[in-house]
Design a protein around this motif. Sequence first.
Motif, PDB file in Angstrom:
ATOM      1  N   VAL A  13       7.796  -5.684  -1.974  1.00 17.37           N
ATOM      2  CA  VAL A  13       7.100  -5.851  -0.697  1.00 17.37           C
ATOM      3  C   VAL A  13       5.597  -5.603  -0.820  1.00 17.37           C
ATOM      4  O   VAL A  13       4.796  -6.368  -0.266  1.00 17.37           O
ATOM      5  N   SER A  14       5.172  -4.599  -1.560  1.00 20.27           N
ATOM      6  CA  SER A  14       3.730  -4.316  -1.664  1.00 20.27           C
ATOM      7  C   SER A  14       3.009  -5.428  -2.413  1.00 20.27           C
ATOM      8  O   SER A  14       1.886  -5.802  -2.053  1.00 20.27           O
ATOM      9  N   ASP A  15       3.637  -5.983  -3.462  1.00 23.12           N
ATOM     10  CA  ASP A  15       3.020  -7.097  -4.188  1.00 23.12           C
ATOM     11  C   ASP A  15       2.917  -8.335  -3.315  1.00 23.12           C
ATOM     12  O   ASP A  15       1.914  -9.048  -3.352  1.00 23.12           O
ATOM     13  N   LYS A  20      18.257  -4.930  -0.886  1.00 18.80           N
ATOM     14  CA  LYS A  20      17.307  -3.925  -0.388  1.00 18.80           C
ATOM     15  C   LYS A  20      16.397  -3.432  -1.512  1.00 18.80           C
ATOM     16  O   LYS A  20      15.190  -3.276  -1.328  1.00 18.80           O
ATOM     17  N   LYS A  21      16.981  -3.204  -2.685  1.00 24.12           N
ATOM     18  CA  LYS A  21      16.199  -2.726  -3.825  1.00 24.12           C
ATOM     19  C   LYS A  21      15.161  -3.765  -4.241  1.00 24.12           C
ATOM     20  O   LYS A  21      14.008  -3.426  -4.513  1.00 24.12           O
ATOM     21  N   MET A  22      15.554  -5.041  -4.239  1.00 22.94           N
ATOM     22  CA  MET A  22      14.626  -6.109  -4.585  1.00 22.94           C
ATOM     23  C   MET A  22      13.498  -6.179  -3.552  1.00 22.94           C
ATOM     24  O   MET A  22      12.324  -6.318  -3.907  1.00 22.94           O
ATOM     25  N   HIS A  23      13.846  -6.073  -2.280  1.00 25.13           N
ATOM     26  CA  HIS A  23      12.841  -6.095  -1.215  1.00 25.13           C
ATOM     27  C   HIS A  23      11.861  -4.945  -1.376  1.00 25.13           C
ATOM     28  O   HIS A  23      10.646  -5.146  -1.358  1.00 25.13           O
ATOM     29  N   LEU A  36      -0.584 -10.136  -2.332  1.00 29.49           N
ATOM     30  CA  LEU A  36      -0.859 -11.538  -2.655  1.00 29.49           C
ATOM     31  C   LEU A  36      -1.104 -12.379  -1.410  1.00 29.49           C
ATOM     32  O   LEU A  36      -1.948 -13.281  -1.424  1.00 29.49           O
ATOM     33  N   ALA A  37      -0.387 -12.108  -0.348  1.00 28.91           N
ATOM     34  CA  ALA A  37      -0.565 -12.874   0.888  1.00 28.91           C
ATOM     35  C   ALA A  37      -1.944 -12.636   1.486  1.00 28.91           C
ATOM     36  O   ALA A  37      -2.572 -13.567   1.998  1.00 28.91           O
ATOM     37  N   LYS A  38      -2.427 -11.392   1.435  1.00 28.21           N
ATOM     38  CA  LYS A  38      -3.731 -11.056   2.017  1.00 28.21           C
ATOM     39  C   LYS A  38      -4.899 -11.587   1.192  1.00 28.21           C
ATOM     40  O   LYS A  38      -5.960 -11.860   1.735  1.00 28.21           O
ATOM     41  N   VAL A  91       3.724 -13.603   5.494  1.00 29.59           N
ATOM     42  CA  VAL A  91       3.256 -14.501   4.435  1.00 29.59           C
ATOM     43  C   VAL A  91       2.924 -15.869   5.028  1.00 29.59           C
ATOM     44  O   VAL A  91       1.886 -16.453   4.717  1.00 29.59           O
ATOM     45  N   GLY A  92       3.771 -16.363   5.910  1.00 23.97           N
ATOM     46  CA  GLY A  92       3.534 -17.653   6.536  1.00 23.97           C
ATOM     47  C   GLY A  92       2.235 -17.697   7.329  1.00 23.97           C
ATOM     48  O   GLY A  92       1.552 -18.720   7.361  1.00 23.97           O
TER      49      GLY A  92
END
Length: 95
Positions: A18-20, A11-14, A24-26, A83-84
């Motif tokens: 998540v904002s990065d 959860k901490k990693m997520h 990057l996806a957008k 992301v996909g």
Amino acid sequence: MTVSLRLANLKKMHDAKVSDVVRLAKDANTPTRQKQVIYGCLNNMCQLSAILYGEISAEPGNYDLLEKAARLDDELVQLRSYVGSHISLRVHTAA
């Protein structure tokens, strides 16, 4: 490592990334290959989350922890899908 600690770490990693990942996806300037790598990492995180969910559900009485694992799994799947959807598909046709 206990399942609750593993869930907290996932959860901490997520939450930290998540904002990065969304940024990057957008971004149209992010190379497709980088988006594919991010998707692959998210796919691995989804697999870890599913395994963790299975381990938690095998232990009776962990309903609160099970709900947290289900929410995290759903968030990871949604992020992977997001992301996909931003990975361009190049179609080559014969002239």
